[in-house]
Scaffold this active site. Structure first.
Site, mmCIF file in Angstrom:
data_model
loop_
_atom_site.group_PDB
_atom_site.id
_atom_site.type_symbol
_atom_site.label_atom_id
_atom_site.label_comp_id
_atom_site.label_asym_id
_atom_site.label_seq_id
_atom_site.Cartn_x
_atom_site.Cartn_y
_atom_site.Cartn_z
ATOM 1 C CE LYS A 55 2.537 12.885 -2.092
ATOM 2 N NZ LYS A 55 3.857 12.611 -1.642
ATOM 3 C CB SER A 74 3.158 8.182 -8.699
ATOM 4 O OG SER A 74 2.734 7.629 -7.462
ATOM 5 C CE LYS A 130 3.259 11.861 1.640
ATOM 6 N NZ LYS A 130 4.710 11.751 1.508
ATOM 7 C CE1 TYR A 133 6.516 12.082 -10.414
ATOM 8 C CE2 TYR A 133 4.177 12.022 -9.858
ATOM 9 C CZ TYR A 133 5.490 11.925 -9.480
ATOM 10 O OH TYR A 133 5.816 11.679 -8.175
ATOM 11 N NE ARG A 151 4.357 4.650 -0.446
ATOM 12 C CZ ARG A 151 3.336 4.446 0.374
ATOM 13 N NH1 ARG A 151 2.858 3.229 0.552
ATOM 14 N NH2 ARG A 151 2.791 5.463 1.033
ATOM 15 C CE LYS A 168 5.736 5.498 3.355
ATOM 16 N NZ LYS A 168 6.532 6.414 2.502
ATOM 17 C CD GLU A 196 -1.062 17.745 10.271
ATOM 18 O OE1 GLU A 196 -0.100 18.527 10.376
ATOM 19 O OE2 GLU A 196 -1.033 16.576 10.682
HETATM 20 C C1 PBG Z 1 8.068 10.558 0.440
HETATM 21 C C2 PBG Z 1 7.144 10.924 -0.647
HETATM 22 C C3 PBG Z 1 6.134 10.131 -1.241
HETATM 23 C C4 PBG Z 1 5.635 10.874 -2.306
HETATM 24 C C5 PBG Z 1 6.316 12.087 -2.316
HETATM 25 N N1 PBG Z 1 7.231 12.108 -1.271
HETATM 26 C C6 PBG Z 1 5.710 8.736 -0.989
HETATM 27 C C7 PBG Z 1 5.109 8.343 0.281
HETATM 28 O O1 PBG Z 1 4.774 9.155 1.142
HETATM 29 O O2 PBG Z 1 4.980 7.128 0.436
HETATM 30 C C8 PBG Z 1 4.577 10.397 -3.273
HETATM 31 C C9 PBG Z 1 4.550 11.079 -4.592
HETATM 32 C C10 PBG Z 1 3.756 10.390 -5.644
HETATM 33 O O3 PBG Z 1 3.069 9.376 -5.432
HETATM 34 O O4 PBG Z 1 3.833 10.876 -6.775
HETATM 35 N N2 PBG Z 1 7.666 10.741 1.725
#
Ligand code: PBG
Length: 325
Positions: A246, A272, A191, A311, A201, A215, A231
């Site tokens: 991701k 997203s 990720k 989505y 968010r 993050k 990982e």
């Molecule tokens: C939470 C999480 C996130 C997403 C899925 N689980 C956001 C992040 O890590 O800030 C993002 C999913 C998306 O953008 O569709 N940890």
């Protein structure tokens, strides 16, 4: 080469990659209360629903044959705290939603997100120290509580998306101790610290809490590929049943390498921001949204993803089923 491309029948016969409804996982946002439906402005076509409305929405999801949904609760500000205790409330929104969905649609796979960001007053995925640094081992304790509470509520798959070190191992051990031996773990293994998560968010309401924060001390650097394989190896060693990469489209090479290195189920998250880009260009008339949707999903499959969190799941399933004609 063009002889086989000349007609639909031969194009179909030689096609190497197929996209089907079985390849789709549908992420949904859950609101507190009853009778609530709200659009997500930065994700045109995506709505957040309270549990009663979500159950109605899921009727079509089940009818279309989409195998699973991934739940993302929207936590009201007064339930957020420094220690994210709401994350493991047995009557929290995610836990209630899992119970309601499994009762109504026992066959539908239900996946939950294990991470603290919807529940922390600072918007980070873990517990922070005075300097704002996310503490690894303190966070693990909270994640275990959260994952166990999801499993107890009936979640089929728990999906840690927090990127703490060692989380898969401790969650697997706790699930075993609880007797939840069949709860699957889908690890968000690779990720990335991506700017494509912005609309998400907004949707879960963690953007304001995070403020200008990022993050990058726990999510991966976008320049790294070898580290993604490390990982994945760690998560598999600790007991993950499936691994995820991701975001999706900017990371097709990562999906492909994971697919080739490890003979395990690999999933991709078309996040997203990817959804928002396609929809925004479609709304402007610059791209054909349905066409680029199908192309992007097929490309994720071609790269090596077994299934895709997207989505677009309902929109794509309607096209695949021909119920949109
Ligand atoms: C939470 C999480 C996130 C997403 C899925 N689980 C956001 C992040 O890590 O800030 C993002 C999913 C998306 O953008 O569709 N940890």
């Amino acid at each position: 080469m063009r002889r086989n491309r000349r007609d639909g029948f031969s194009r179909r016969l030689v096609r190497e990659t197929h996209l089907g409804v079985d390849d789709l996982i549908y992420p949904v946002f859950v609101l507190p209360g009853e009778g609530q439906t709200e659009p997500v402005p930065s994700m045109p076509g995506v709505e957040r629903h309270s549990i009663d409305r979500l159950l109605v929405h899921l009727e079509e999801v089940v009818e279309l044959g989409i195998p699973a949904v991934a739940l993302f609760p929207v936590t009201p500000p007064e339930r957020k705290s420094e220690d994210a205790a709401e994350a493991w409330n047995p009557d929290g929104l995610a836990q209630q939603a899992v119970r309601a969905i499994k009762q109504r649609f026992p066959e539908l796979g239900v996946m939950t997100d294990v991470a603290l960001d919807p529940f922390t007053s600072h918007g980070q995925d873990g517990i922070i120290d005075d300097s704002g640094y996310v503490l690894n081992d303190e966070t693990l304790v909270a994640l275990v509580r959260q994952a166990v509470s999801h499993a107890r509520a009936g979640a089929d798959v728990v999906a840690p998306s927090d990127m703490m070190d060692g989380r898969i191992g401790v969650i697997r051990e706790a699930l075993e101790d609880e007797g939840c031996v069949n709860t699957r773990i889908m690890a968000y293994s690779a990720k990335y610290a991506s700017s494509y998560y912005g609309p998400f968010r907004d949707a879960v309401g963690s953007a304001a809490n995070l403020g200008g924060g990022d993050k990058r001390t726990y999510q991966m650097d976008p320049g790294n590929l070898g580290e993604a394989l490390e990982e994945v190896a760690l998560d598999l060693g600790e007991g993950a049943d499936m691994v995820m990469v991701k975001p999706g489209m900017p990371y097709l090479d990562v999906i492909n390498q994971v697919r080739n290195e490890f003979r395990v189920p690999v999933f991709a998250y078309q996040v997203s921001g990817e959804y928002a880009m396609h929809m925004a260009a479609g709304e402007k008339g610059w791209l054909d949204a349905d066409a680029v949707m199908m192309e992007s999903l097929t490309a994720l499959r071609r790269a090596g993803a077994d299934a895709i969190l997207t989505y677009f799941a309902v929109r794509a399933a309607r096209l695949l089923r021909g119920t949109n004609a």
